[in-house]
Design a protein around this motif. Sequence first.
Motif, PDB file in Angstrom:
ATOM      1  N   ILE A 155       0.809  -1.220   0.000  1.00 36.04           N
ATOM      2  CA  ILE A 155       0.000   0.000   0.000  1.00 36.04           C
ATOM      3  C   ILE A 155       0.845   1.275   0.000  1.00 36.04           C
ATOM      4  N   GLY A 156       2.104   1.195   0.437  1.00 38.29           N
ATOM      5  CA  GLY A 156       2.933   2.393   0.519  1.00 38.29           C
ATOM      6  C   GLY A 156       2.948   2.983   1.919  1.00 38.29           C
ATOM      7  N   CYS A 157       2.247   2.370   2.839  1.00 35.95           N
ATOM      8  CA  CYS A 157       2.143   2.803   4.236  1.00 35.95           C
ATOM      9  C   CYS A 157       2.173   1.554   5.121  1.00 35.95           C
ATOM     10  N   SER A 158       2.152   1.765   6.408  1.00 39.31           N
ATOM     11  CA  SER A 158       2.037   0.634   7.313  1.00 39.31           C
ATOM     12  C   SER A 158       0.583   0.189   7.408  1.00 39.31           C
ATOM     13  N   ALA A 159       0.403  -1.095   7.674  1.00 37.34           N
ATOM     14  CA  ALA A 159      -0.933  -1.667   7.835  1.00 37.34           C
ATOM     15  C   ALA A 159      -0.938  -2.534   9.090  1.00 37.34           C
ATOM     16  N   THR A 160      -1.998  -2.420   9.886  1.00 36.52           N
ATOM     17  CA  THR A 160      -2.104  -3.180  11.124  1.00 36.52           C
ATOM     18  C   THR A 160      -3.321  -4.095  11.072  1.00 36.52           C
ATOM     19  N   LEU A 161      -3.084  -5.369  11.364  1.00 35.13           N
ATOM     20  CA  LEU A 161      -4.176  -6.325  11.530  1.00 35.13           C
ATOM     21  C   LEU A 161      -4.554  -6.340  13.001  1.00 35.13           C
ATOM     22  N   TRP A 162      -5.848  -6.263  13.305  1.00 36.76           N
ATOM     23  CA  TRP A 162      -6.359  -6.229  14.670  1.00 36.76           C
ATOM     24  C   TRP A 162      -7.188  -7.472  14.970  1.00 36.76           C
TER      25      TRP A 162
ATOM     26  N   LEU B 154      -8.598  -4.267   9.728  1.00 38.17           N
ATOM     27  CA  LEU B 154      -7.369  -3.792   9.085  1.00 38.17           C
ATOM     28  C   LEU B 154      -7.339  -2.282   9.150  1.00 38.17           C
ATOM     29  N   ASP B 155      -6.229  -1.753   9.681  1.00 40.03           N
ATOM     30  CA  ASP B 155      -6.034  -0.310   9.800  1.00 40.03           C
ATOM     31  C   ASP B 155      -4.819   0.064   8.950  1.00 40.03           C
ATOM     32  N   ILE B 156      -5.021   0.876   7.928  1.00 41.24           N
ATOM     33  CA  ILE B 156      -3.951   1.355   7.065  1.00 41.24           C
ATOM     34  C   ILE B 156      -3.641   2.796   7.435  1.00 41.24           C
ATOM     35  N   TRP B 157      -2.396   3.082   7.766  1.00 41.84           N
ATOM     36  CA  TRP B 157      -2.074   4.435   8.196  1.00 41.84           C
ATOM     37  C   TRP B 157      -0.759   4.917   7.597  1.00 41.84           C
ATOM     38  N   CYS B 158      -0.804   6.142   7.140  1.00 37.35           N
ATOM     39  CA  CYS B 158       0.365   6.797   6.556  1.00 37.35           C
ATOM     40  C   CYS B 158       0.743   7.995   7.417  1.00 37.35           C
ATOM     41  N   ARG B 159       2.014   8.233   7.557  1.00 38.02           N
ATOM     42  CA  ARG B 159       2.480   9.375   8.361  1.00 38.02           C
ATOM     43  C   ARG B 159       2.732  10.555   7.497  1.00 38.02           C
TER      44      ARG B 159
END
Length: 139
Positions: free
Chosen positions: A93-100, A134-139
């Motif tokens: 995706i170009g960012c970090s992704a977190t599975l919850w 799923l949480d996709i987050w970009c800084r």
Amino acid sequence: MRLSRKAAGLVATAAIFTAVVPAGDAVASPRSTCYGGRVCLYAAFDFNRGHADLWRDFIEDDPDFADNNWLNWDFSNSWHSMDNETSSIRNRIGCSATLWQHPGYTGAHSTFTHDSNDGFLVNNAITNNRASALDIWCR
């Protein structure tokens, strides 16, 4: 002779049209490939290699997998819920992704940086078959 010139003209026109029209957005592939701009989840270890091809790709957050079904190898709906069924991930995706672990981004979780792969989620905090969001987050 007219028919062959007409056919040649059609072929030339098709070739020009193909060169000018940009390619559409790529989508994930069920057979362990994950194209850029997506997070791809797989129902089996090792990105489904040697297993049933149940997969899904994401381009944005999803707070609850319970309303999602896996896709089959042929992109058809499997009618099999994704909730608590993820075994491997590819992040493009170009960012970090977190599975919850739980819906709404709660419980145990594991974060995967851009261009990371994990074909065996058992070795992470999320472990195997426990992902619900799923949480996709970009800084």
